[in-house]
Scaffold this motif. Structure first.
Motif, short mmCIF file in Angstrom:
data_model
loop_
_atom_site.label_atom_id
_atom_site.label_comp_id
_atom_site.label_asym_id
_atom_site.label_seq_id
_atom_site.Cartn_x
_atom_site.Cartn_y
_atom_site.Cartn_z
N UNK A 58 40.82 -10.49 88.87
CA UNK A 58 41.59 -11.01 87.73
C UNK A 58 42.18 -9.82 86.97
N UNK A 59 43.48 -9.93 86.64
CA UNK A 59 44.14 -8.85 85.90
C UNK A 59 44.05 -9.17 84.40
N UNK A 60 42.87 -8.91 83.83
CA UNK A 60 42.59 -9.30 82.45
C UNK A 60 43.57 -8.69 81.44
N UNK A 103 58.04 -4.05 93.74
CA UNK A 103 57.00 -4.94 93.20
C UNK A 103 56.88 -6.19 94.07
N UNK A 104 58.03 -6.82 94.33
CA UNK A 104 58.03 -8.09 95.09
C UNK A 104 57.40 -7.91 96.48
N UNK A 105 57.63 -6.75 97.07
CA UNK A 105 57.11 -6.52 98.43
C UNK A 105 55.66 -6.02 98.42
N UNK A 106 55.11 -5.90 97.25
CA UNK A 106 53.69 -5.52 97.16
C UNK A 106 53.42 -4.07 97.49
N UNK A 107 54.36 -3.18 97.15
CA UNK A 107 54.18 -1.77 97.48
C UNK A 107 53.41 -1.01 96.39
N UNK A 108 53.33 -1.59 95.19
CA UNK A 108 52.59 -0.92 94.11
C UNK A 108 51.16 -1.46 94.10
N UNK A 109 50.24 -0.63 93.66
CA UNK A 109 48.84 -1.07 93.63
C UNK A 109 48.71 -2.27 92.69
N UNK A 110 47.89 -3.22 93.07
CA UNK A 110 47.70 -4.42 92.24
C UNK A 110 47.04 -4.07 90.92
N UNK A 111 47.39 -4.82 89.90
CA UNK A 111 46.77 -4.64 88.59
C UNK A 111 47.12 -3.33 87.92
N UNK A 112 48.28 -2.79 88.26
CA UNK A 112 48.61 -1.45 87.80
C UNK A 112 48.65 -1.32 86.28
N UNK A 113 49.06 -2.39 85.58
CA UNK A 113 49.23 -2.24 84.13
C UNK A 113 47.92 -2.06 83.39
N UNK A 114 46.81 -2.41 84.02
CA UNK A 114 45.54 -2.17 83.31
C UNK A 114 44.81 -0.96 83.88
N UNK A 115 45.55 -0.14 84.62
CA UNK A 115 44.95 1.09 85.13
C UNK A 115 45.44 2.25 84.27
N UNK A 116 44.52 2.92 83.61
CA UNK A 116 44.88 4.03 82.74
C UNK A 116 45.18 5.29 83.53
N UNK A 117 45.69 6.30 82.84
CA UNK A 117 46.11 7.53 83.52
C UNK A 117 44.96 8.21 84.25
N UNK A 159 35.36 -2.08 76.53
CA UNK A 159 35.86 -3.28 77.19
C UNK A 159 37.04 -2.98 78.10
N UNK A 160 37.75 -1.92 77.80
CA UNK A 160 38.85 -1.55 78.68
C UNK A 160 38.31 -1.13 80.04
N UNK A 161 37.20 -0.41 80.03
CA UNK A 161 36.63 -0.01 81.32
C UNK A 161 36.01 -1.21 82.03
N UNK A 162 35.58 -2.20 81.25
CA UNK A 162 35.02 -3.41 81.87
C UNK A 162 36.13 -4.27 82.48
N UNK A 163 37.23 -4.44 81.70
CA UNK A 163 38.26 -5.40 82.09
C UNK A 163 39.46 -4.81 82.82
N UNK A 164 39.46 -3.51 83.03
CA UNK A 164 40.54 -2.91 83.82
C UNK A 164 40.54 -3.56 85.21
N UNK A 165 41.70 -3.53 85.85
CA UNK A 165 41.78 -4.17 87.18
C UNK A 165 40.81 -3.53 88.16
N UNK A 166 40.60 -2.20 87.98
CA UNK A 166 39.61 -1.55 88.85
C UNK A 166 38.34 -1.29 88.05
#
Lengths: 428, 298
Positions: B150-152, A241-255, B128-135
């Motif tokens: 922004x990582x909402x 994580x610290x070295x930036x090897x994971x894609x940014x914003x990963x926690x809001x990326x769904x499966x 809203x999840x599709x709107x505010x997802x990082x991608x």
């Protein structure tokens, strides 16, 4: 009695009749009725299950199979909740699919498969499917999960060759650095369940490999999550994580986005279970996918898999009136050359029978199969049954810990891993 | 005897009671029985699967108070309830004041602002999840404009505000309609008299509009506050209670410990705390807001 009252009385009668009317099914003499809870996914459709049931009923005229659908939309918990609710309602299917939690076995709700059944002996590594020396699932297939897929084109563009495929953490970090230096994102990782999955995959690769009876050892006090060797996995993830090897914003990326992201070339490596191979086969892309086993600290690798508790495994309800008939159907379904093969192909599974049930594999699926056969160590996963059952819901605390690492919001990694010990102590 | 029975049956009171029975039976079966059962199970150590369970008294209640997760969920729930209720009230009053004016598009705006109320919370969550997802779409626009992404939903500090924003967006339509009805009930003569007396718009708002909106304020505040206390859908879909439990409300916690972790009795104890808390707060709010209404109107 006036007309108004008569109307009220009729309405009330209808209401009471509607509420309390039972749906008793009629059974012909000698007929065996089986209720089969199936796990419907985009690949494993209701029509597929219905076709299998219809074929079996034609082959066995005395058996009637009713399909009861649990939806895959909610993840594995959906089937668990479904069966739990049916147990509470007293209307329990005879055959369960994808009901993984060991708690049902501990509660005595799962039928014990006769250990001397000749078909059971076809299962490879049968001892890995045993729970306290007893068998509750027909582990006709396994779901290898210790796989990291990679985009071969981007891998080469980054200046890497097959010789660079890592086996140790140090090599893996070096590969990540090379990929990052080439301007690519090294690892495609996501949120939702894939976050705790990633965490437990790295735990399996390192910790379960060294403690193949992890939960027995845990109960005996021989291992703890706060032990330095376990925290080391957290430190390794923390460096990624610290070295930036994971894609940014990963926690809001769904499966779904995660998979599309990898297929779309957003990152070079994609840690995922082998069910990905089914999506890879269907994808329209102009590059090849490679695969390697999770690295470990010392380079000794563990191609962990879902053994008997995951991957659409079936169980039989101990309260079934016809458990033997249900067992015969389960065996037929898994061993039938057509349905058995279609079933494992659709979910990217691998036959665990000897001789195996085969299907037409893609080059990637064959590569996974060869890799799985070649890797000496293969354990079950820490969230399942490893010497003993994992506490129910342990993925909740895994999720919290990995999120703290990803968001860098922890006080100390030791304290984070101690939270897992606290959860286990509260659950055992 | 039979004659007296027939006379009783023919009374409106009896027939009313008879009509009341089906509704009450459903309410009793679904709500009251659930509450009684939840309390009963909270006194045991049942996992929801085993056929046996042990009596543990109030141990689950004590256990909850010692769990950081329970205390965190209380904090999160009150964050949503207090800030969400305040925001919905402020925005709803402001919108309803605008929509109370005559205009060509007034009816359109009234429908437009109420529209989110008609959509399922789960559907809104996914949108809203599709709107505010990082991608997602919002970040795609930010990227096009050369702004930082922004990582909402993935940043613990931002995720709860994102959930709050989405909930306010949906619920405001309800508040607006209630306040609009309240505004339309205010006699125009009061404003005319105030104008003649030289009252400025702010004075007219504080002396006429706001006091007359007191009953609406009571309804909206109690309804929205208790709704926020129970909020589950948005959080479940948008963040699942994460990241790092930053959006884990009591409702999410109850589902998690009850259904993920098979701790039905413990979850029942947390639910009972929740029930008492929501009940006490809504009764207290109703009492104080009603008293305030009387003071303002008199």
């Amino acid at each position: 009695m006036n007309k108004r009252f008569a109307l009220i009385a009729v309405l009330l009668s209808l209401f009471v009749a509607g509420v309390f009317a039972g749906g008793a099914s009629e059974e012909e003499p000698g007929q065996i009725n089986l209720k089969w809870q199936v796990w419907v996914t985009p690949n494993l459709t209701r029509e597929f299950y219905a076709s299998a049931a219809e074929t079996y009923m034609q082959l066995n005229p005395g058996v009637q199979i009713e399909i009861i659908e649990a939806n895959a939309a909610g993840g594995g918990e959906g089937a668990v909740d479904f069966i739990r609710n049916r147990l509470a309602a007293g209307d329990v299917p005879d055959i369960w699919t994808n009901v993984m939690d060991a708690i049902f076995i501990e509660a005595g709700h799962v039928w014990e498969i006769p250990a001397d059944d000749p078909d059971l002996q076809r299962v490879k590594n049968l001892e890995l499917a045993a729970i306290d020396g007893k068998y509750y699932s027909f582990v006709a297939h396994i779901q290898p999960q210790g796989s990291i897929f990679y985009n071969k084109s981007m891998w080469a563009e980054a200046g890497l060759t097959e010789a660079d495929i890592p086996t140790t953490w140090a090599e893996f970090e070096a590969v990540c650095e090379t990929i990052k230096a080439a301007g690519f994102v090294p690892i495609m990782a996501g949120g939702e369940w894939t976050a705790w999955a990633l965490f437990q995959w790295f735990l399996n690769a390192e910790v379960v490999k060294n403690h193949p009876n992890f939960w027995t050892e845990y109960e005996a006090g021989d291992v703890r999550f706060s032990d330095p060797e376990v925290v080391a996995v957290g430190e390794f993830l923390d460096r990624l994580v610290k070295n930036g090897y994971l894609i940014e914003g990963q926690l809001s990326i769904g499966y779904a986005q995660l998979e599309q992201g990898f297929l779309g070339g957003s990152a070079v490596m994609y840690p995922m279970g082998t069910w990905y191979t089914a999506a890879d086969k269907a994808a329209d892309k102009d590059w090849e996918t490679g695969v390697f086993v999770y690295p470990s600290r010392d380079g000794v690798q563990n191609f962990f898999a879902g053994y008997g508790v995951g991957g659409n495994t079936m169980r039989i309800y101990s309260g079934s009136e016809n458990p033997e008939a249900a067992w015969e159907f389960v065996k037929w379904f898994h061993m039938d050359p057509e349905y058995g093969a279609d079933f494992i192909e659709a979910d990217g599974l691998y036959s665990n029978l000897d001789p195996p049930i085969l299907y037409d594999m893609t080059p990637l699926q064959r590569e996974v199969n060869d890799l799985f056969q070649a890797t000496e160590i293969s354990t079950p996963q820490i969230i399942e049954y490893v010497g003993g059952p994992a506490p129910s819901g342990i993925t909740d605390v895994f999720q919290s810990v990995i999120e703290a690492i990803i968001t860098q919001t922890y006080d100390s990694l030791e304290a984070e891993f101690a939270k897992i010990d606290a959860f286990v102590a509260d659950s055992m | 005897m039979i004659g007296r029975l027939k006379r009783n049956i023919n009374t409106i009171r009896f027939q009313t009671a008879l009509l009341f029975v089906p509704g009450f039976a459903i309410y009793a079966c679904i709500i009251l029985l659930s509450i009684v059962l939840a309390f009963y199970y909270s006194l045991f150590d049942w996992d929801g699967v085993r056929n046996s369970m042990n009596f543990v008294g109030f141990a689950n209640y004590v256990r909850a108070l010692r769990q950081p997760a329970f205390l965190n969920s209380l904090k999160v729930t009150f964050f949503f309830a207090v800030i969400g209720t305040a925001l919905v009230n402020v925005i709803s009053i402001s919108l309803s004041a605008q929509l109370n004016r005559p205009g060509n598009l007034t009816n359109f705006y009234r429908s437009a602002f109420f529209f989110p109320q008609l959509i399922s919370m789960v559907a809104i969550g996914f949108i809203f999840k599709s709107l505010f997802s990082y991608i997602g779409i919002v970040n795609a626009i930010l990227e096009r404009w050369g702004l930082p992404l922004v990582d909402f939903l993935g940043d613990p500090a931002l995720a709860k505000w994102t959930v709050l924003f989405v909930s306010v967006w949906q619920i405001t339509g309800f508040g607006t309609v209630i306040y609009l009805a309240g505004l339309q009930a205010i006699p125009q003569e009061l404003y005319d008299a105030a104008k003649i007396d030289g009252a400025n718009p702010w004075q007219r708002f504080t002396s006429i509009t706001f006091p007359w909106l007191a009953p609406s304020l009571t309804s909206v505040t109690v309804f929205i506050f208790t709704g926020y206390m129970r909020m589950f859908d948005f959080i479940f879909v948008l963040t699942g209670g994460g990241p790092v439990n930053s959006t884990e409300s009591i409702a999410i916690l109850v589902i998690r410990i009850g259904f993920n972790q098979f701790k039905i009795s413990y979850a029942s104890a947390v639910s009972m705390y929740f029930l008492v808390l929501v009940g006490a707060i809504s009764m207290a709010m109703t009492y104080f807001l009603r008293r305030r209404e009387e003071v303002l109107i008199n």
